[in-house]
Design a protein around this motif. Sequence first.
Motif, PDB file in Angstrom:
ATOM      1  N   SER A  49       0.674  -1.406  -0.179  1.00  0.00           N
ATOM      2  CA  SER A  49      -0.129   0.494  -0.140  1.00  0.00           C
ATOM      3  C   SER A  49       1.349   1.402  -0.030  1.00  0.00           C
ATOM      4  N   TRP A  50       0.171   2.162  -0.251  1.00  0.00           N
ATOM      5  CA  TRP A  50       1.138   3.568  -0.751  1.00  0.00           C
ATOM      6  C   TRP A  50      -0.392   4.405  -0.420  1.00  0.00           C
ATOM      7  N   ASN A  51       0.635   5.688  -0.278  1.00  0.00           N
ATOM      8  CA  ASN A  51      -0.239   7.314   0.069  1.00  0.00           C
ATOM      9  C   ASN A  51       1.408   8.260  -0.598  1.00  0.00           C
ATOM     10  N   ARG A  52       0.682   8.829  -1.712  1.00  0.00           N
ATOM     11  CA  ARG A  52       1.635   9.640  -2.801  1.00  0.00           C
ATOM     12  C   ARG A  52       1.017  11.169  -1.831  1.00  0.00           C
ATOM     13  N   VAL A  53       1.926  11.546  -1.334  1.00  0.00           N
ATOM     14  CA  VAL A  53       1.499  13.653  -1.434  1.00  0.00           C
ATOM     15  C   VAL A  53       2.634  13.782  -2.536  1.00  0.00           C
ATOM     16  N   LEU A  72       2.628   0.963   7.882  1.00  0.00           N
ATOM     17  CA  LEU A  72       2.113   2.167   7.511  1.00  0.00           C
ATOM     18  C   LEU A  72       1.111   3.464   8.670  1.00  0.00           C
ATOM     19  N   ARG A  84       2.730   6.228  10.904  1.00  0.00           N
ATOM     20  CA  ARG A  84       1.920   7.018  11.330  1.00  0.00           C
ATOM     21  C   ARG A  84       1.980   7.794  13.241  1.00  0.00           C
ATOM     22  N   ASN A 107      -3.291  15.126  -2.987  1.00  0.00           N
ATOM     23  CA  ASN A 107      -3.166  13.362  -1.682  1.00  0.00           C
ATOM     24  C   ASN A 107      -3.783  12.238  -1.619  1.00  0.00           C
ATOM     25  N   THR A 108      -2.787  11.476  -2.257  1.00  0.00           N
ATOM     26  CA  THR A 108      -3.556   9.519  -2.571  1.00  0.00           C
ATOM     27  C   THR A 108      -3.190   9.079  -1.744  1.00  0.00           C
ATOM     28  N   ALA A 109      -3.917   7.893  -2.077  1.00  0.00           N
ATOM     29  CA  ALA A 109      -3.579   6.762  -1.535  1.00  0.00           C
ATOM     30  C   ALA A 109      -3.904   5.450  -2.503  1.00  0.00           C
ATOM     31  N   GLN A 115      -8.111   6.252  -2.614  1.00  0.00           N
ATOM     32  CA  GLN A 115      -8.593   7.156  -1.553  1.00  0.00           C
ATOM     33  C   GLN A 115      -7.739   8.444  -1.967  1.00  0.00           C
ATOM     34  N   GLY A 116      -8.694   9.662  -2.378  1.00  0.00           N
ATOM     35  CA  GLY A 116      -8.263  10.539  -2.534  1.00  0.00           C
ATOM     36  C   GLY A 116      -8.882  10.940  -4.434  1.00  0.00           C
TER      37      GLY A 116
END
Length: 231
Positions: free
Chosen positions: A22-26, A84, A88, A113-115, A170-171
């Motif tokens: 999984s990932w979160n990109r800002v 992750l 956090r 901001n996406t995940a 998400q996002g």
Amino acid sequence: MKKIITLLLILSLGYSYSQNISWNRVDLYVPGDEAGAYLEAMDEFYSNIEMPEGVSVSLVYYFYKPEEQKATHAIIFAGPVDGLIELRQIRSGEDYEAFYDDLDVLDAKVVANTAGQSLIRVNTDAERGDWSQSWQWQVDDQTIFATAFAELMGSFKSVETYVALGAITQGVSSDGESHYVYSNQGSFADNLKGGPQNQPEIEAFEKFGKTVAPISTFLGTTTEITVKTWN
């Protein structure tokens, strides 16, 4: 069901497979004269914490991008979900507040901001380089798209680099992107030499394009350079 179908596709093609991530990109806009200060602030914090197992944090710079894209950089948090979540929790307290105080004096801005999650990963054991490329789509039928991608990768015998198909869960991206294909290269030269290498691969690529065209919209491609990774 989606994960089961994806796993069966991978195993049937004999891919090098490990747990999907999984990932979160800002996505960020960082003025050119502040890029060094932004890196210094990130390094001060992330070099002094114990990163959860399997988790990485990367600062990347967009080398090629659509003209209308405002982002110049991105921070990418990647790894297993539990890791992750643990990161956090680490990203809090006085040290994290001091880190954000350092960023507040800069003119950098969050653009998006996406995940999401990887769906199919190819050559997971390949050595990673600093250059990578991403192709973006808005996909209406994920099953057809994933099946076509798996077939394409099965035909690309010359591919030795890490490649992944993933989805945004998400996002909202700035251009409506829902899925992407990510490829990692070692250098600028490797990046330029990518693509079909022989007639069978050309034909496989053309078949992929014809298959996904009715159920997706190609949005473009970006190329990024990893500035630094903490893991």
